[in-house]
Design a protein around this motif. Sequence first.
Motif: not given
Length: 89
Positions: A42-66
């Motif tokens: 998408a052309g965004y500048e890399y913002r580090g592993k912390e951002l990626t961890e935050k997003v993956v954690r949000q996905w787990i919160d939303r979809y992890g149980a299924t």
Amino acid sequence: MNEYFERLTNYLLEKNPSLAYAQARTWVELLWEDFETTYARAGYEYRGKELTEKVVRQWIDRYGATLHEFQTTNPKYQHLLNRNDYLKH
């Protein structure tokens, strides 16, 4: 990097006890890779592993149980996700 994956894998296992450790780890790695790849394309500048961890954690919160209900026909992932012989954690 391993510490991020380990932390997220354990978090996913808390949300979804139907997954075996290996399945949860695979999901975490796939979600991580998917976010970083999509973000870069998408052309965004890399913002580090912390951002990626935050997003993956949000996905787990939303979809992890299924996630254990997900079935893929993509041969790249089929052998990793559609197995019934994993040992449970």
